[in-house]
Motif scaffolding. Sequence first.
Motif, short mmCIF file in Angstrom:
data_model
loop_
_atom_site.label_atom_id
_atom_site.label_comp_id
_atom_site.label_asym_id
_atom_site.label_seq_id
_atom_site.Cartn_x
_atom_site.Cartn_y
_atom_site.Cartn_z
N ASN A 78 5.62 105.55 17.09
CA ASN A 78 6.15 105.40 15.80
C ASN A 78 5.96 105.94 14.57
O ASN A 78 6.77 106.28 13.56
CB ASN A 78 6.50 103.96 15.69
N HIS A 81 7.78 109.53 14.88
CA HIS A 81 9.23 109.30 15.11
C HIS A 81 9.52 107.76 14.99
O HIS A 81 9.16 107.18 15.96
CB HIS A 81 9.70 110.02 16.28
N THR A 82 10.13 107.40 13.77
CA THR A 82 10.53 105.94 14.06
C THR A 82 11.32 105.46 15.12
O THR A 82 12.29 106.03 15.50
CB THR A 82 11.20 105.79 12.77
N LEU A 83 10.68 104.52 15.77
CA LEU A 83 11.70 103.93 16.73
C LEU A 83 12.46 102.77 16.45
O LEU A 83 11.94 102.07 15.66
CB LEU A 83 10.50 103.36 18.06
N THR A 84 13.74 102.72 16.75
CA THR A 84 14.65 101.72 16.40
C THR A 84 15.08 100.99 17.41
O THR A 84 14.96 101.26 18.60
CB THR A 84 15.86 102.72 15.59
N ILE A 85 15.94 99.90 17.11
CA ILE A 85 16.77 99.14 18.00
C ILE A 85 17.49 100.05 19.09
O ILE A 85 17.44 99.43 20.17
CB ILE A 85 17.50 97.96 17.42
N GLU A 86 18.04 101.03 18.74
CA GLU A 86 18.71 101.88 19.40
C GLU A 86 17.81 102.38 20.89
O GLU A 86 18.36 102.48 22.02
CB GLU A 86 19.36 102.98 18.90
N HIS A 87 16.62 102.86 20.52
CA HIS A 87 15.62 103.34 21.40
C HIS A 87 15.29 102.24 22.75
O HIS A 87 15.32 102.38 23.69
CB HIS A 87 14.30 103.95 20.77
N ASN A 123 10.24 95.73 19.37
CA ASN A 123 11.16 96.47 18.40
C ASN A 123 10.99 95.57 17.22
O ASN A 123 11.03 95.90 16.09
CB ASN A 123 12.80 96.20 18.68
N GLU A 127 10.18 97.14 13.79
CA GLU A 127 10.88 97.05 12.63
C GLU A 127 10.35 96.41 11.55
O GLU A 127 10.53 96.63 10.39
CB GLU A 127 12.08 96.14 13.12
N ASN A 130 8.01 99.21 9.83
CA ASN A 130 8.76 100.22 9.43
C ASN A 130 9.51 99.92 8.06
O ASN A 130 9.92 100.69 7.48
CB ASN A 130 9.98 100.71 10.50
N ASN A 131 9.62 98.58 7.92
CA ASN A 131 10.17 98.10 6.73
C ASN A 131 9.06 97.92 5.49
O ASN A 131 8.53 96.89 5.67
CB ASN A 131 10.82 96.66 7.04
#
Length: 137
Positions: A78, A81-87, A123, A127, A130-131
């Motif tokens: 992360n 490369h930012t891991l997101t809900i889509e991943h 996630n 999240e 990342n915020n």
Amino acid sequence: MDSPTKKIFLDSPEAVRHLVDSFYEKVQQDSLLAPIFTEVAQVDWSKHLPKMYAFWENLLLGNNTYHGHPFRPHLIVNQKHTLTIEHFERWLQLFTQTLSENFEGPMAEQARERATQIALVWNSKLEYLNNDSYMER
């Protein structure tokens, strides 16, 4: 004509290995996840797969084969490369698809529930990290 694959119970180390191998075959071909594993994390599959066998055997069979910190590598990825809900949604989609195609019985349902919990919790943690707004308090 191909006959449908006979579904098996997820009740042995061999079955867990089949789950993990089948799942990661999908991951390695997935346009969203494959680059994360191959380019960002640069996964050595010969080391990663045995860890995943042990992780899932521990969760599903309770055999205490896994020793480690499963969230830590995701934190490191992360940062690159930012891991997101889509991943996480894609990971869960591929995992549940693998379960549905290959397995039946109560342990298959337990695996689906555990994977869903992992995806939601990890996630949520990433999240939060990342915020940056939590740093402003």
